[in-house]
Enzyme design. Structure first.
Site, PDB file in Angstrom:
ATOM      1  CG  HIS A 110      -1.865   1.175   1.230  1.00 43.05           C
ATOM      2  ND1 HIS A 110      -3.009   1.182   0.463  1.00 43.05           N
ATOM      3  CD2 HIS A 110      -1.846   2.370   1.880  1.00 43.05           C
ATOM      4  CE1 HIS A 110      -3.655   2.320   0.648  1.00 43.05           C
ATOM      5  NE2 HIS A 110      -2.979   3.066   1.498  1.00 43.05           N
ATOM      6  CG  ASP A 146      -5.960  -0.115   2.459  1.00 41.96           C
ATOM      7  OD1 ASP A 146      -5.782  -1.189   1.864  1.00 41.96           O
ATOM      8  OD2 ASP A 146      -6.328   0.935   1.890  1.00 41.96           O
ATOM      9  CB  CYS A 713      44.896  27.254  -4.979  1.00 37.25           C
ATOM     10  SG  CYS A 713      45.079  27.711  -6.708  1.00 37.25           S
TER      11      CYS A 713
END
Length: 908
Positions: A110, A146, A713
């Protein structure tokens, strides 16, 4: 799992088919399949799979008559001797005589988290009610609706713009199949739980049908959106426009100013909608907006909502002989699918003739096999359901007419730097700027004053999947691989010209987003980006030449002759993750080589500096890059970058950033053994000897540290200055620092702008505090500048000993770290310079060229500068050693990072 069971599968659909296949593969015996009768002469997919395997198949139209079980049907069921009933997806009512018959009873799938959303429209109601979580339950069937005990449950997040199809395809379908198999295993081994459903939170909603799907307009925008997406595609939320029912599809919340558009009266709405270039905008009672992409009329025709007022303006095309043949081939494909239809007429409707969504996929795949250049999407079929309309649409796409539409961009406009800059702020996926799938955004900040520049889309995992899928499709089936590689008119070269044309705008955006001084942004950030694309554009038509494709002599196996040659090929989809210090230039360094090699890419800019990457995306579309070749995803590195690095369809990751993140990317890339190149952290040593040209060494040394506010960097993370000139060098540096102008980066006289973002500034201040605590001498700076924004004083430390934190770790900011070395101690200073786990760059200043060359040989770094610094060039390879990474950007070597070598041997 040790034990196997005899199973009866009761249900239908592709979901049932997949569960059936997986259970058989796991060794369970399916003794019978009970499914629905054929529809329009076509068997259900579950029936087709079972019949192919020789499994008994029963197709009962019903199990009960007048409320009682049909005994013949029950007897047929009992004859198979099942030990467990598995109901993956079943629309029929099954009698309790059947449910309770097997030894282990029955389990049912479900699609909700029970006890919430009991009933047949569970997925719809999950969205209609705005649930934040969706999921499924596998439970033991009982005589309630259900209500049986829970065996297992799984859940997932619901995205802001998820539809029923999104939830089903992303989670409920694939994970549901796995869970059904797991549930059967647990039952077989006697380990399956039976957990009673709680009474709290239980809900039941009825089946959603067309007649009760009308939109009620007196609601907030979020509720309207939930109603529309909760009914997309079945049964379809609708409203009355011009006297007819019009169904709405593809809604999303629109968080922006009210766009320009033509008003459209909608029955029941207190405010007219707006037909805009992006779709139909409708308003909630809270004044907020919902954007609807597609509209469908009562006759089944679907159009883009943006075309509402021009839907009937399209004239029929006159087909060429080649196109007529294509139309007949497509007619034959339709006939193969719609076997119940005697003749496929121009008026034949694909869906009204019995086709379903699974037939859409089949049809498009069959067309793709015959006409690989015709790229159709599922939505194209829904837009043109009648055969004649479908052919007209297909021919337009085949001719490329659909590509003539102007790129739709929503800008944030800023009047700054004596110009108006227009900045896209959405994700760029498959040639379109779109909101993030879940609608999330974040603010990008101007570091000069802390103000918000724009609210930018924050890409989700679903957006990563879309972008990668687009890049894969463009690489494997798109026109990119067939385009001319003539460097004279290649998209990369056209793109470099466009970047140069827009260089002032790009530099302005770069400056306000990253804090770069405008003059530097113009010359370096943008200037070198243009040069990089222009350089690699020159390689586009040369990759198979010279060493990029070679004929190799091999031993001949007489009497045969053999020839072996190599071929260089692009890798495929590449993920590129770039940092925030040079947002556009880092994009160019990696993307230009990647594209020149023929790859497609998905790029994630740094979260704090996304804007020039998005402007780049706009220019890429104008340069002629086909859809899907370039995709840009702003957002979180931990989410987007991580998902890219582990994505199974990404074949290469290029990353510039921190060493710890680089290590994580390597781990993630191991999932499918991606090729990886990494440009990581550095602590670059700069050695300055007493015999240098001192004024030049001071100037270059300051540039080595303070260039781009130290956010560089290859910045010289540590200076080793010979004892004989140490004090004078420091004095001259401080004198020059005092002359530097700190201020607005857009001011042409500014030398030093703000640090990139607030968190980084705070980290730098902590770095300086640590240096002082460890005993280094703070000669100058070390504090935040007292003014709005994220400004830091250029800083100088001396008396830095090798064991100190600031001697070992990178600051990535305007901090000069100076250590003294004894006169003439060349080997000693070399040992100290190499005592680091990093090896990105290095430098030496001396008039003695022999000494300089000796030191350059001994320094363990990917780049060595002699009597200069920061001198990079597009033709020179750039990359580090040790924990500064591996692989190269720039130069001919960068192409190798984005190519693979294939060896081909021919016998003749």
């Amino acid at each position: 799992y040790q034990h196997k069971l005899k199973l009866a599968l009761i249900g239908q659909s592709i979901f049932g088919q997949e569960v059936y296949n997986k259970l058989r593969k796991e060794g369970h015996k399916v003794v019978g399949v009970f499914t629905v009768p054929d529809k329009n002469g076509q068997a259900d997919p579950l029936a087709l799979a079972a019949e192919k395997d020789g499994t008994p198949v029963f197709k009962f139209p019903r199990w009960r008559a007048k409320g009682k079980p049909i005994q013949e049907v029950v007897a047929a069921y009992k004859s198979v001797g099942a030990e467990l009933n598995v109901l993956p997806f079943c629309t029929q009512f099954i009698p309790m005589d059947v449910i309770d018959c097997p030894k282990h009873g029955s389990i049912i799938y479900h699609p909700s988290i029970l006890p919430r959303h009991r009933g047949a429209s569970a997925i719809n109601w999950t969205l209609i009610q705005g649930d934040k979580k969706a999921g499924f339950t596998i439970f033991w069937a009982d005589d309630g609706l259900d209500t049986g005990p829970i065996l297992l449950q799984r859940e997932c997040d619901v995205g802001q713009n998820d539809t029923v199809d999104d939830l089903y395809n992303r989670f409920l379908f694939p994970e549901g199949i796995k869970a059904m198999v797991e549930a059967v295993h647990l039952i077989a081994d006697g380990k399956a739980p039976r957990i009673p459903q709680p009474k709290e939170g239980a809900t039941y909603e009825g089946i959603q049908k067309k007649e009760n799907a009308e939109i009620s307009w007196d609601q907030p925008a979020a509720a309207l959106h939930n109603w529309i997406r909760g009914h997309d595609k079945v049964p379809g939320a609708w409203a009355t426009i011009d006297g007819q029912m019009v169904t709405f599809y593809g809604s999303s919340l629109l968080d922006a100013s009210v766009p320009a558009g033509q008003e459209l009266e909608i029955k029941g709405a207190s405010r007219p909608g707006l037909v805009t270039k992006n779709g139909l905008v409708v308003f909630g009672n809270d004044g907020k907006m919902v954007l609807v992409r597609n509209l469908q009329f009562e006759d089944g025709k679907m159009i883009p909502a943006s075309k509402y007022f021009s839907a009937d303006e399209t004239t029929a095309l006159e087909l060429t002989e080649e196109e007529k043949k294509m139309a007949e081939d497509i007619r034959a494909i339709w006939k193969g699918i719609l076997s119940n239809v005697a003749v496929i007429e121009d008026s034949t409707d694909f869906f009204k003739s019995g086709a379903s969504s699974m037939h859409v996929v089949r049809m498009l795949e069959e067309i793709k096999q015959k006409y690989s250049g015709l790229q159709l999407q599922n939505e194209d079929v829904y837009m043109a359901t009648k055969f004649a309309d479908f052919i007209q649409m297909a021919v337009r796409k085949f001719r490329g007419e659909d590509k003539e539409e102007e790129l739709v961009i929503d800008y944030v406009s800023k009047n700054v730097n004596n110009m108006t800059v227009n900045v896209p702020y959405q994700c760029f996926i498959n040639g379109q700027f779109i909101n993030a799938d879940d609608g999330k955004t974040y603010d990008t900040i101007n570091p000069a004053d802390g103000s918000v520049i724009a609210s930018v889309s924050s890409a989700s995992l679903a957006d990563v999947d879309k972008a990668v899928a687009a890049a894969k499709e463009a690489f494997e089936n798109g026109e990119w691989g067939r385009m001319s590689r003539d460097s004279g008119d290649s998209p990369p070269l056209v793109h470099s010209d466009l970047m140069e044309e827009h260089q002032e705008e790009l530099a302005t955006i770069e400056s306000i987003d990253s804090g770069a001084v405008y003059t530097l942004a113009l010359k370096t950030h943008v200037g070198m980006s243009v040069q990089t694309f222009r350089y690699f554009a020159g390689w586009c038509d040369k990759i198979q030449a010279s060493e990029y494709g070679a004929t190799i002599p091999i031993n001949q196996a007489r009497p045969n002759h053999n020839l072996t040659f190599t071929k260089k090929e692009p890798i495929g989809v590449c993920a590129i993750v770039i940092p925030w210090n040079y947002p556009l230039m880092m994009l160019a360094w990696k993307s230009a080589a990647c594209l020149a090699a023929g790859n497609t890419l998905v790029l994630k800019p740094a979260q704090v500096t996304p804007l020039t990457s998005l402007k780049f995306a706009e220019l890429s579309a104008k340069a002629g890059f086909p859809k899907g070749v370039i995709n840009i995803l702003p957002g979180s590195g931990g989410l987007v970058g991580q998902h890219l690095s582990e994505h199974p369809d990404v074949r290469k990751v290029g990353f510039t950033g921190s060493t710890p993140t680089g290590k994580q990317i390597m781990k993630s890339a191991a999932t499918n053994l991606k090729k990886v190149s990494l440009e990581l952290g550095g602590k670059s040593p700069l050695i300055i000897f007493g015999d240098c040209e001192l004024d030049r060494a001071v100037k270059m040394g300051m540039g080595a540290v303070y260039f781009n506010k130290g956010e560089n960097c290859i910045a010289a993370g540590r200076l080793f200055v010979e004892e004989s000139i140490h004090d004078e060098f420091v004095r001259k540096v401080v004198e020059e620092i005092k002359k530097m102008k700190i201020g607005d980066p857009l001011d042409r006289s500014t030398d030093h702008g703000p640090q990139n973002h607030k968190a980084h500034l705070e980290k730098l201040l902590q770095y300086c505090e640590t240096g002082v605590k460890e005993g280094a001498t703070l000669v100058y700076g070390g504090k935040q500048v007292r003014r709005p924004g994220f400004f830091m004083e250029p800083t100088v430390f001396t008396d830095v000993e090798d064991h100190m934190y600031i001697a070992q770790e990178e600051s990535f900011g305007p901090v000069m770290v100076i250590s003294k070395f004894k006169n003439g101690d060349i080997d000693g200073v070399l040992r100290r310079a190499n005592t680091t786990e990093y090896g990105l760059a290095s430098g030496v200043f001396t008039k003695d060229i022999s000494k300089a060359l000796y030191i350059s040989e001994k320094l363990e770094a990917g780049t060595v500068f002699i009597n200069t610094y920061n001198k990079t060039d597009v033709a020179a390879p750039f990359g580090g050693f040790k924990q500064s990474g591996f692989g190269k950007d720039l130069g001919e070597e960068a192409l190798h990072e984005y190519l693979r070598t294939k060896a081909i041997t021919v016998e003749y």
